[in-house]
Design a protein around this motif. Structure first.
Motif, PDB file in Angstrom:
ATOM      1  N   VAL A  96       0.817  -1.174   0.008  1.00  0.00           N
ATOM      2  CA  VAL A  96       0.056  -0.039  -0.100  1.00  0.00           C
ATOM      3  C   VAL A  96       0.970   1.251  -0.081  1.00  0.00           C
ATOM      4  N   HIS A  97       1.773   0.997   0.903  1.00  0.00           N
ATOM      5  CA  HIS A  97       2.728   2.533   1.147  1.00  0.00           C
ATOM      6  C   HIS A  97       3.716   2.631   0.324  1.00  0.00           C
ATOM      7  N   ASP A  98       4.148   1.607  -0.185  1.00  0.00           N
ATOM      8  CA  ASP A  98       5.387   1.630  -1.159  1.00  0.00           C
ATOM      9  C   ASP A  98       5.302   1.685  -2.519  1.00  0.00           C
ATOM     10  N   LEU A 127      12.677 -14.661  -2.740  1.00  0.00           N
ATOM     11  CA  LEU A 127      13.818 -13.839  -3.459  1.00  0.00           C
ATOM     12  C   LEU A 127      13.253 -13.143  -4.783  1.00  0.00           C
ATOM     13  N   PHE A 128      12.011 -13.575  -5.118  1.00  0.00           N
ATOM     14  CA  PHE A 128      11.433 -12.971  -6.334  1.00  0.00           C
ATOM     15  C   PHE A 128      10.517 -11.812  -5.907  1.00  0.00           C
ATOM     16  N   LEU A 129       9.818 -12.070  -4.728  1.00  0.00           N
ATOM     17  CA  LEU A 129       8.816 -10.860  -4.384  1.00  0.00           C
ATOM     18  C   LEU A 129       9.239  -9.532  -4.599  1.00  0.00           C
ATOM     19  N   PRO A 130      10.354  -8.990  -4.221  1.00  0.00           N
ATOM     20  CA  PRO A 130      10.470  -7.648  -4.671  1.00  0.00           C
ATOM     21  C   PRO A 130      10.267  -7.241  -5.888  1.00  0.00           C
ATOM     22  N   MET A 189       6.235  -6.769  -6.806  1.00  0.00           N
ATOM     23  CA  MET A 189       5.162  -5.690  -6.329  1.00  0.00           C
ATOM     24  C   MET A 189       4.970  -4.658  -7.503  1.00  0.00           C
ATOM     25  N   GLU A 190       3.794  -4.203  -7.425  1.00  0.00           N
ATOM     26  CA  GLU A 190       3.156  -3.392  -8.589  1.00  0.00           C
ATOM     27  C   GLU A 190       1.800  -2.690  -7.671  1.00  0.00           C
ATOM     28  N   SER A 191       1.363  -1.527  -8.488  1.00  0.00           N
ATOM     29  CA  SER A 191       0.231  -0.925  -8.134  1.00  0.00           C
ATOM     30  C   SER A 191      -0.992  -1.503  -8.209  1.00  0.00           C
ATOM     31  N   PRO A 242      -0.749 -11.231 -12.640  1.00  0.00           N
ATOM     32  CA  PRO A 242      -0.626 -12.716 -12.658  1.00  0.00           C
ATOM     33  C   PRO A 242       0.428 -13.248 -11.938  1.00  0.00           C
ATOM     34  N   PRO A 243       1.934 -12.735 -12.046  1.00  0.00           N
ATOM     35  CA  PRO A 243       2.857 -12.981 -11.064  1.00  0.00           C
ATOM     36  C   PRO A 243       2.687 -13.005  -9.880  1.00  0.00           C
ATOM     37  N   MET A 244       2.339 -12.131  -9.213  1.00  0.00           N
ATOM     38  CA  MET A 244       1.981 -11.793  -7.845  1.00  0.00           C
ATOM     39  C   MET A 244       0.783 -12.811  -7.428  1.00  0.00           C
ATOM     40  N   VAL A 245      -0.191 -13.047  -8.250  1.00  0.00           N
ATOM     41  CA  VAL A 245      -1.063 -14.096  -7.819  1.00  0.00           C
ATOM     42  C   VAL A 245      -0.450 -15.376  -7.780  1.00  0.00           C
ATOM     43  N   LEU A 246       0.703 -15.661  -8.724  1.00  0.00           N
ATOM     44  CA  LEU A 246       1.014 -17.047  -8.415  1.00  0.00           C
ATOM     45  C   LEU A 246       1.899 -17.169  -7.431  1.00  0.00           C
ATOM     46  N   PHE A 247       2.828 -16.045  -6.848  1.00  0.00           N
ATOM     47  CA  PHE A 247       3.392 -16.120  -5.662  1.00  0.00           C
ATOM     48  C   PHE A 247       2.431 -16.398  -4.209  1.00  0.00           C
TER      49      PHE A 247
END
Length: 440
Positions: free
Chosen positions: A277-279, A330-333, A336-338, A342-347
């Protein structure tokens, strides 16, 4: 009843013994497990709040993220440190009484926070009261219920009860995020208090401390009279710790589980929403919904892990879980998007499957190593889990204040998970106890 009849008794329906009555069609153990599941959901409602309230409290009171993280870390540390004493108190005073008092402590702390005006009050209400309450309903509670009421299907039941915490997250995270977004943080805190109080009647009316209280054998086991209450609960908890701490297996289990807590409750549950949210300017409802999705897949992953634990080497399962978790962090940074991509959903799906899949094999290893003392030993191992979570909840906030980014925290947690995988493989295999063979 002749010996031939006894040997033919099906699993979960052992022969009637003196003092025991014939079992009902649905074994009472499953009703007790269902009440335990609902209780953990009610007690876990508070766990949905801290990550949602860091920014609102920072905005309203001007408290730093480090200060707020310290309150969360006190809660997490007490959650863990209370668990072994709670397991001993359940032996002394009974499951039902301890859990009712614990639910009252959670409700009191959540409700009292509505009127706080200083950060030290946050430490008392969130840290002390809620920490003691939730700690008394921690995984040691699940371990006590499972050990008393089940011989068969212990791994599966452990997975189901562990998933209850994720179910609470699934239910309360989106709800609390919506309340915070529309009405502020205080109504969300009141909602958590009410959730804890609603569970109390179910515990008092339906929970029983031991199968012998209703004249039954444990599911898949033989009838036994209820043991006499154990006096000196605190002393017993300390003695069990001192005995266990003399051996290397305890430290390997405690160390790996500390990293488990650091990479779940301390890291993702506390800091994922503020980071998103903040970053990265993601809407709070979207970020909270992603955590809720973790809860959905956590249920699946934990129950499946319980099933696997009944069938495979728990050490290898733990090593696989920690390795895969570390790689994903290791892939999380980079994900991160606004907006939710799909890649975030997969994580999120993957992390959910792995979230507390570590619990059934860790509890199984405690049971193999420590037998009847395993609930208390597991309580101390859980304490290490929460100490790890507490350190990262605090240090993660400090790192964000100092560095202006969470990236270093994600990478460090990934490296720690690799260490946990090695710890799991270093554990020596212990021959299965007779009751463990029967349970399979």
């Amino acid at each position: 009843m002749n010996p031939t009849t006894e040997s033919a008794a099906p699993v979960g329906r052992p022969p009637t013994a003196p003092g025991a009555r014939r079992e009902p069609r649905i074994h009472r153990a499953w009703i007790v497990a269902a009440v335990t599941f609902v209780t953990i959901i009610g007690g876990a409602a508070f766990n949905a709040l801290p990550g949602l309230l860091i920014d609102p409290l920072h905005t309203e009171f001007g408290w730093s993220r480090g200060e707020i993280g310290l309150a969360v870390s006190i809660d997490m540390a007490l959650y863990g440190l209370t668990a072994p004493f709670a397991a001993a108190l359940m032996d002394r005073f009974g499951i039902r009484r301890v859990v009712v008092v614990a639910l009252g402590a959670v409700a009191s702390g959540a409700l009292a926070s509505v009127w706080m005006t200083a950060s030290w009050q946050l430490m008392i209400y969130w840290g002390l009261l809620v920490g003691l309450g939730t700690g008394s309903m921690a995984m040691a509670f699940s371990a006590t219920v499972t050990n008393r009421w089940f011989v068969a299907r212990r791994g599966l039941v452990t997975g189901i009860l562990t998933a209850a915490g994720a179910s609470g997250q699934l239910v309360f995270l989106p709800l609390c995020a919506w309340i915070v977004d529309r009405h502020g943080w205080r109504p969300a805190s009141v909602t958590v208090a009410l959730a804890a109080l609603v569970v109390v009647p179910f515990v008092w009316l339906l929970m029983r401390d031991h199968p012998a209280d209703v004249g039954l054998a444990p599911y898949g086991g033989e009838y036994a009279d209820r043991p006499a209450p154990t006096r000196g609960a605190a002393g017993r908890a300390v003695r069990v710790l001192l005995d266990a701490a003399r051996g290397g297996p305890f430290w390997l289990l405690a160390g790996s589980f500390a990293i488990c807590g650091a990479s779940t409750n301390g890291l993702i549950r506390t800091h994922f929403v503020p980071s998103a949210v903040h970053d990265h300017h993601m809407p709070i409802t979207a970020a909270a919904s992603l955590l809720a999705v973790i809860g959905v897949f956590d249920i699946i992953g934990t129950i499946f892990s319980g099933w696997l634990t009944d069938r495979f080497d728990a050490r290898r399962l733990l090593a696989a879980y920690y390795s895969l978790r570390g790689i994903s962090l290791l892939f999380l940074p980079f994900l991160m998007e606004s907006t939710v991509q799909p890649p975030m959903v997969l994580f999120i799906v993957f992390y959910g499957l792995d979230w507390v899949a570590t619990v059934p094999p860790t509890l199984a290893l405690c049971r193999q190593q420590y037998g009847e003392d395993s609930p208390i030993v597991f309580g101390w191992v859980l304490a290490s889990h929460q100490v790890g979570a507490a350190l990262v909840a605090f240090l993660g906030g400090v790192a964000r204040d100092v560095l202006g980014s969470y990236d270093v925290v994600w990478y460090a947690a990934g490296a720690l998970c690799a260490m946990a995988a090695l710890m799991a493989l270093m554990l020596r295999r212990v021959p299965a106890r007779p009751e463990a063979v029967l349970a399979k």
